[in-house]
Design an enzyme around this catalytic site. Structure first.
Site, mmCIF file in Angstrom:
data_model
loop_
_atom_site.group_PDB
_atom_site.id
_atom_site.type_symbol
_atom_site.label_atom_id
_atom_site.label_comp_id
_atom_site.label_asym_id
_atom_site.label_seq_id
_atom_site.Cartn_x
_atom_site.Cartn_y
_atom_site.Cartn_z
ATOM 1 N N SER A 1 -37.354 -2.048 87.395
ATOM 2 C CA SER A 1 -38.629 -2.534 86.844
ATOM 3 C C SER A 1 -38.697 -4.061 86.860
ATOM 4 C CB SER A 1 -38.805 -2.053 85.404
ATOM 5 O OG SER A 1 -38.680 -0.651 85.348
HETATM 6 N N1 SAM Z 1 -34.625 1.502 84.099
HETATM 7 C C1 SAM Z 1 -34.402 1.331 85.516
HETATM 8 C C2 SAM Z 1 -33.720 0.028 85.835
HETATM 9 O O1 SAM Z 1 -33.466 -0.778 84.933
HETATM 10 O O2 SAM Z 1 -33.393 -0.160 87.019
HETATM 11 C C3 SAM Z 1 -35.656 1.519 86.329
HETATM 12 C C4 SAM Z 1 -36.093 2.909 86.321
HETATM 13 S S1 SAM Z 1 -37.090 3.437 87.655
HETATM 14 C C5 SAM Z 1 -38.587 2.591 87.365
HETATM 15 C C6 SAM Z 1 -37.390 5.102 87.094
HETATM 16 C C7 SAM Z 1 -36.184 6.007 87.201
HETATM 17 O O3 SAM Z 1 -36.492 7.238 86.528
HETATM 18 C C8 SAM Z 1 -35.829 6.395 88.625
HETATM 19 O O4 SAM Z 1 -34.517 6.025 88.906
HETATM 20 C C9 SAM Z 1 -36.010 7.922 88.653
HETATM 21 O O5 SAM Z 1 -35.099 8.599 89.491
HETATM 22 C C10 SAM Z 1 -35.800 8.262 87.188
HETATM 23 N N2 SAM Z 1 -36.305 9.576 86.775
HETATM 24 C C11 SAM Z 1 -37.455 10.216 87.086
HETATM 25 N N3 SAM Z 1 -37.509 11.424 86.492
HETATM 26 C C12 SAM Z 1 -36.367 11.550 85.771
HETATM 27 C C13 SAM Z 1 -35.822 12.557 84.933
HETATM 28 N N4 SAM Z 1 -36.455 13.711 84.709
HETATM 29 N N5 SAM Z 1 -34.626 12.347 84.360
HETATM 30 C C14 SAM Z 1 -33.947 11.193 84.561
HETATM 31 N N6 SAM Z 1 -34.401 10.192 85.354
HETATM 32 C C15 SAM Z 1 -35.602 10.369 85.941
#
Ligand code: SAM
Length: 231
Positions: A78
């Site tokens: 993000s």
């Molecule tokens: N917080 C992260 C960082 O600091 O890099 C950025 C997160 S990214 C915007 C969103 C993440 O949510 C992705 O890596 C995606 O794979 C994960 N995601 C989506 N659905 C999910 C789920 N049901 N459980 C866990 N992770 C999930």
């Protein structure tokens, strides 16, 4: 002719210079985020976490721009201003037990790790296995021992360590997943983006009687939460 030892020294010197450069870029970035960062503790935490160590090597030079960056598998780290906004909304304190859904690179978890300190802990859940390894490696290299990365469908939360003082979701849900509400402590705060094409960041406070209070905190753009209680 430079000896092997001399060459090693030169590389080490170059690494130190590079780290100094990154530190300067980080200071400049955080200064530029003054509008978003109101709490000194959040500012200091973001100054301490080396964002360039949470992106693929080819993107290190772009790590100190205020934009999301590609981390592979169709996912992103993000933008720093969004990390700041979400950390401030969470009102994180020393000793808090935090659940994050969506570890991605591990960067947001590291910033929260700074804010909850050694007496606190961040449990961060990711559904894409190679990203779990990526986040674990990044957090190990930067020495965040108070962060645990878990491979799971986080749309169901993570009941093993519940209830949590704080829950943050870094991907957008179609609606607020019921298990996450259940796993939030009375007196706790949750921040979650909700919506499909048009998403809204929602802050949820659970009062001491267990009643839920929601407030909209503005439009956002996140990748979708995929899973049982997601899309
Ligand atoms: N917080 C992260 C960082 O600091 O890099 C950025 C997160 S990214 C915007 C969103 C993440 O949510 C992705 O890596 C995606 O794979 C994960 N995601 C989506 N659905 C999910 C789920 N049901 N459980 C866990 N992770 C999930």
């Amino acid at each position: 002719m430079i000896s092997e030892e001399g060459r090693g020294e030169k590389t080490h010197k170059k690494e130190i210079e590079e780290e100094k450069e990154f530190e300067e870029l980080r200071k400049r970035l955080i200064k530029g985020l003054e509008f978003y960062i109101l709490e000194e503790r959040v500012r200091e935490a973001m100054l301490r976490v080396p964002r360039h160590k949470f992106v693929p090597e080819y993107e290190q030079r772009a790590a100190y721009t205020d934009t999301p960056l590609d981390i592979g598998y169709g996912q992103t780290i993000s933008a720093p201003h969004m990390v700041a906004i979400m950390c401030e909304l969470l009102e994180l304190s020393e000793g808090h037990k935090v659940l994050e859904i969506g570890s991605g690179s591990g960067y947001n978890a590291a910033v929260m790790g700074e804010l909850v300190g050694k007496s606190g802990h961040v449990y961060t859940v990711e559904r894409i296995e190679p990203l779990v390894h990526f986040a674990r490696e990044n957090l190990k290299e930067t020495c965040y021992n108070n962060v645990t990365v878990i491979l799971e469908d986080g749309s169901m939360g993570y009941s093993r360590y519940a209830p949590y003082d704080r829950i943050t979701v870094t991907c957008a849900a179609p609606r607020i997943p019921e298990p996450l509400l259940d796993q939030l402590k009375p007196g706790g705060i949750m921040v979650i983006p909700v919506g499909n094409y048009s998403q809204e960041l929602i802050r949820i406070k659970k009062d001491l009687d267990g009643n839920i209070h929601k407030k909209k905190k503005g439009g956002v753009v996140f990748v979708p939460l995929i899973g049982k209680y997601g899309f």
